[in-house]
Design a protein around this motif. Structure first.
Motif, PDB file in Angstrom:
ATOM      1  N   LYS A 167       0.857  -1.186   0.000  1.00 22.01           N
ATOM      2  CA  LYS A 167       0.000   0.000   0.000  1.00 22.01           C
ATOM      3  C   LYS A 167       0.888   1.229   0.000  1.00 22.01           C
ATOM      4  O   LYS A 167       1.742   1.396   0.868  1.00 22.01           O
ATOM      5  N   ILE A 168       0.692   2.072  -1.006  1.00 21.39           N
ATOM      6  CA  ILE A 168       1.427   3.332  -1.089  1.00 21.39           C
ATOM      7  C   ILE A 168       0.423   4.441  -1.377  1.00 21.39           C
ATOM      8  O   ILE A 168      -0.320   4.371  -2.358  1.00 21.39           O
ATOM      9  N   MET A 169       0.409   5.422  -0.512  1.00 22.59           N
ATOM     10  CA  MET A 169      -0.473   6.579  -0.635  1.00 22.59           C
ATOM     11  C   MET A 169      -1.924   6.159  -0.890  1.00 22.59           C
ATOM     12  O   MET A 169      -2.584   6.665  -1.792  1.00 22.59           O
ATOM     13  N   GLY A 170      -2.388   5.162  -0.113  1.00 23.96           N
ATOM     14  CA  GLY A 170      -3.768   4.734  -0.200  1.00 23.96           C
ATOM     15  C   GLY A 170      -4.074   3.753  -1.322  1.00 23.96           C
ATOM     16  O   GLY A 170      -5.158   3.190  -1.373  1.00 23.96           O
ATOM     17  N   ARG A 171      -3.108   3.552  -2.220  1.00 23.74           N
ATOM     18  CA  ARG A 171      -3.323   2.637  -3.347  1.00 23.74           C
ATOM     19  C   ARG A 171      -2.756   1.268  -2.992  1.00 23.74           C
ATOM     20  O   ARG A 171      -1.608   1.151  -2.583  1.00 23.74           O
ATOM     21  N   GLU A 172      -3.572   0.238  -3.153  1.00 28.27           N
ATOM     22  CA  GLU A 172      -3.134  -1.117  -2.839  1.00 28.27           C
ATOM     23  C   GLU A 172      -2.860  -1.881  -4.128  1.00 28.27           C
ATOM     24  O   GLU A 172      -3.607  -1.769  -5.101  1.00 28.27           O
TER      25      GLU A 172
END
Length: 150
Positions: free
Chosen positions: A108-113
């Motif tokens: 998960k990076i900046m809310g994106r999975e």
């Protein structure tokens, strides 16, 4: 994911020179196997350079190092040459080794999975048994984390 006490699978991969690297080549030796998401990115460069800069200290403790990512051979070669790494980088484009170790999963990076390579490091003894697993890698101090663990 492989855990402490597990036996290392007998993996085979291709390094930055296009040469075959087998786990069996390292039998009877201690080994650091680290997985990194992408060559020539800031975090992966910091992590790999930390290991390069402390390579002699790790060798003094009896350890060899192998880096693994899903990058193709050409990208591994460029990364290897640019930073003069004294250890091989395996191009695991089919992700067989990555999956065998359990270094593939949800990120998960900046809310994106998304699914990707997990930044894990495995410390392996002379008998091929996992002695430690580092899952919270500090890229700039990764060699220090390993040296403390061993």
């Amino acid at each position: 994911m492989l855990e402490i006490g597990d036996k290392v699978p007998d993996f085979v991969g291709i390094d930055q020179e296009g040469k075959q690297i087998k786990y069996s080549d390292y039998q009877g030796k201690k080994l650091v196997v680290y997985f990194y998401p992408k060559a020539n990115t800031p975090g992966c460069t910091a992590e790999s350079c930390s290991l390069r800069d402390n390579y002699q200290a790790l060798q003094a403790k009896g350890y060899e190092i192998i880096g693994i990512s899903a990058d193709p051979v050409e990208k591994q070669k460029s990364f290897h040459e640019k930073f003069s790494f004294p250890f091989p980088l395996i191009a695991d484009t089919d992700k067989k080794i990555i999956q065998a170790f359990g270094a593939w999963g949800k990120k998960k990076i900046m809310g994106r999975e998304y699914d990707g390579i997990l930044r894990y490091t495995f410390l392996i003894d002379e008998e091929g048994q996992i002695k430690d697993v580092i899952t919270k890698v500090k890229t700039k101090e990764h060699a220090e984390q390993i040296l403390k663990a061993i």
